[in-house]
Design an enzyme around this catalytic site. Sequence first.
Site, PDB file in Angstrom:
ATOM      1  N   LYS A  49       0.836  -1.216   0.000  1.00 38.06           N
ATOM      2  CA  LYS A  49       0.000   0.000   0.000  1.00 38.06           C
ATOM      3  C   LYS A  49       0.864   1.256   0.000  1.00 38.06           C
ATOM      4  O   LYS A  49       0.463   2.283  -0.560  1.00 38.06           O
ATOM      5  CB  LYS A  49      -0.965  -0.001   1.190  1.00 38.06           C
ATOM      6  CG  LYS A  49      -2.021  -1.076   1.078  1.00 38.06           C
ATOM      7  CD  LYS A  49      -3.413  -0.573   1.424  1.00 38.06           C
ATOM      8  CE  LYS A  49      -4.470  -1.569   0.994  1.00 38.06           C
ATOM      9  NZ  LYS A  49      -5.533  -1.807   1.953  1.00 38.06           N
TER      10      LYS A  49
ATOM     11  N   LYS B 196      -3.762 -10.290  -6.418  1.00 43.24           N
ATOM     12  CA  LYS B 196      -5.109 -10.608  -5.929  1.00 43.24           C
ATOM     13  C   LYS B 196      -6.145  -9.644  -6.501  1.00 43.24           C
ATOM     14  O   LYS B 196      -5.821  -8.495  -6.825  1.00 43.24           O
ATOM     15  CB  LYS B 196      -5.138 -10.621  -4.401  1.00 43.24           C
ATOM     16  CG  LYS B 196      -5.156  -9.265  -3.761  1.00 43.24           C
ATOM     17  CD  LYS B 196      -5.687  -9.293  -2.328  1.00 43.24           C
ATOM     18  CE  LYS B 196      -5.827  -7.861  -1.858  1.00 43.24           C
ATOM     19  NZ  LYS B 196      -6.436  -7.612  -0.613  1.00 43.24           N
TER      20      LYS B 196
ATOM     21  N   LYS C 208     -11.002  -4.629  -4.615  1.00 45.72           N
ATOM     22  CA  LYS C 208     -12.111  -3.713  -4.903  1.00 45.72           C
ATOM     23  C   LYS C 208     -11.618  -2.312  -5.231  1.00 45.72           C
ATOM     24  O   LYS C 208     -12.361  -1.501  -5.770  1.00 45.72           O
ATOM     25  CB  LYS C 208     -13.152  -3.694  -3.777  1.00 45.72           C
ATOM     26  CG  LYS C 208     -12.650  -3.461  -2.354  1.00 45.72           C
ATOM     27  CD  LYS C 208     -13.814  -3.418  -1.388  1.00 45.72           C
ATOM     28  CE  LYS C 208     -13.694  -4.049  -0.030  1.00 45.72           C
ATOM     29  NZ  LYS C 208     -12.488  -4.169   0.715  1.00 45.72           N
TER      30      LYS C 208
HETATM   31  P1  TYM Z   1     -10.811  -6.404   3.101  1.00 41.95           P
HETATM   32  O1  TYM Z   1     -11.885  -5.399   3.225  1.00 41.95           O
HETATM   33  O2  TYM Z   1      -9.679  -6.103   2.181  1.00 41.95           O
HETATM   34  O3  TYM Z   1     -11.410  -7.793   2.678  1.00 41.95           O
HETATM   35  C1  TYM Z   1     -12.464  -8.407   3.417  1.00 41.95           C
HETATM   36  C2  TYM Z   1     -12.265  -9.907   3.404  1.00 41.95           C
HETATM   37  O4  TYM Z   1     -12.194 -10.376   2.060  1.00 41.95           O
HETATM   38  C3  TYM Z   1     -10.995 -11.127   1.862  1.00 41.95           C
HETATM   39  N1  TYM Z   1     -10.511 -10.876   0.495  1.00 41.95           N
HETATM   40  C4  TYM Z   1     -10.229 -11.841  -0.380  1.00 41.95           C
HETATM   41  N2  TYM Z   1     -10.305 -13.186  -0.293  1.00 41.95           N
HETATM   42  C5  TYM Z   1      -9.950 -13.890  -1.388  1.00 41.95           C
HETATM   43  N3  TYM Z   1      -9.527 -13.326  -2.554  1.00 41.95           N
HETATM   44  C6  TYM Z   1      -9.437 -11.982  -2.673  1.00 41.95           C
HETATM   45  N4  TYM Z   1      -9.041 -11.430  -3.820  1.00 41.95           N
HETATM   46  C7  TYM Z   1      -9.797 -11.176  -1.555  1.00 41.95           C
HETATM   47  N5  TYM Z   1      -9.844  -9.840  -1.340  1.00 41.95           N
HETATM   48  C8  TYM Z   1     -10.268  -9.677  -0.076  1.00 41.95           C
HETATM   49  C9  TYM Z   1     -10.018 -10.565   2.893  1.00 41.95           C
HETATM   50  O5  TYM Z   1      -8.998 -11.487   3.186  1.00 41.95           O
HETATM   51  C10 TYM Z   1     -10.924 -10.307   4.063  1.00 41.95           C
HETATM   52  O6  TYM Z   1     -11.127 -11.490   4.811  1.00 41.95           O
HETATM   53  N6  TYM Z   1      -8.122  -5.610   7.178  1.00 41.95           N
HETATM   54  C11 TYM Z   1      -9.280  -6.292   6.688  1.00 41.95           C
HETATM   55  C12 TYM Z   1     -10.554  -5.899   7.414  1.00 41.95           C
HETATM   56  C13 TYM Z   1     -10.495  -6.059   8.876  1.00 41.95           C
HETATM   57  C14 TYM Z   1     -10.541  -7.278   9.607  1.00 41.95           C
HETATM   58  C15 TYM Z   1     -10.520  -6.912  10.976  1.00 41.95           C
HETATM   59  C16 TYM Z   1     -10.612  -8.616   9.221  1.00 41.95           C
HETATM   60  C17 TYM Z   1     -10.461  -5.040   9.796  1.00 41.95           C
HETATM   61  N7  TYM Z   1     -10.462  -5.547  11.041  1.00 41.95           N
HETATM   62  C18 TYM Z   1     -10.548  -7.884  11.997  1.00 41.95           C
HETATM   63  C19 TYM Z   1     -10.646  -9.585  10.246  1.00 41.95           C
HETATM   64  C20 TYM Z   1     -10.608  -9.208  11.591  1.00 41.95           C
HETATM   65  C21 TYM Z   1      -9.452  -5.946   5.232  1.00 41.95           C
HETATM   66  O7  TYM Z   1      -9.006  -4.948   4.760  1.00 41.95           O
HETATM   67  O8  TYM Z   1     -10.241  -6.792   4.535  1.00 41.95           O
END
Ligand code: TYM
Length: 335
Positions: free
Chosen positions: A118, A200, A203
Amino acid sequence: MENAAEKRNVVLSFVQSSGTPTIGNYFGAFKNWHDMAVENDCIFGVADLHAITVRNTPADLRRRSMEMYAWLLALGLEPEKNIVFLQSHVPEHSQLAWILNCYAQFGEASRMTQFKDKSRQHADNVNVGLFTYPILMAADILLYNADQVPVGDDQRQHLELARDIAERFNGIYGETFRVPAPYIGKKGAKILSLQEPEKKMSKSDPNTKAFISLTDPDDVIAKKIKSAVTDSEATVRYAGNKPGVNNLMTLYSCCTGKDFDAIEAEFAGRGYGDFKAAVAEAVVEELRPLRNEHERIMKDKAYIEKCASEGAQKAEYLARRTLRKVMKKVGFYQV
Ligand code: TYM
């Protein structure tokens, strides 16, 4: 033997409100959340605090957070039974994050690959929030004594850090936090970009052809899959040097439940055109009911607000208890 009714696993996870969710979020996380919500006590949240590590216009952030919350409702996560809320509604997240900052090392936060990625992507705004992002995530998890955290593969390292912080804190002050375990599904934990299948699906990718968002209409989904990058071999098989085809096979497998051998057999002797058409149809069928449900819920703002407000109250009750305990252990003067 422990009575199952007395002790159920606490399952917790969040999604950032940084855009419309993609099929990566869906297959990597949401689908598991939905399945785990049946048998566990669950806490699901919209990580809107995490979303401000990149610049947003305020109106966009507000809208995206509300829409993301509506996706959680559309998934059928049952807000009456589980806790479904927005992170910024519960101030304890920021408060515990500060405390945990003091129990995380600069070196370990510097090793986070997502921070490095990032920082490159947003070289003009490498803010300190981007750096401490995983510590806030640790606070999200540890506040609720989560047993299991269902996430995609990209969050594995952040989960490790949360575990390390919990163990360190427990080591100093005695048993305080439950040490969480990641739950990473066997299938769909890493859905790749349709245009650059080495990275990966995200969004926030500037190339909209690289991802399928959950709001994409059927014809757009079909078009994006048709233009997905594959290779020149023209054989549907799962192999190390075929990331584009592997990714499409993964999507097909996630939608149909078929394993890779069955998919190879189904498309033996047929070209990528046929295969992509079948993948598109499977994805369209999988997403349509969810998209319809989201559209339905979005028309009922009063319901969304009621669920979000009740969810925040339930979350805050638990969060406050943990924070009090932590503050006492650390030695804050309490009156
Ligand atoms: P975020 O918003 O990027 O993504 C949410 C969830 O989706 C999964 N994910 C994917 N899985 C498979 N293939 C992909 N291309 C893909 N893109 C996203 C992510 O692994 C995630 O599970 N930091 C986290 C949000 C967060 C969080 C937490 C998660 C904040 N606090 C506490 C667990 C526990 C995030 O940015 O996810």
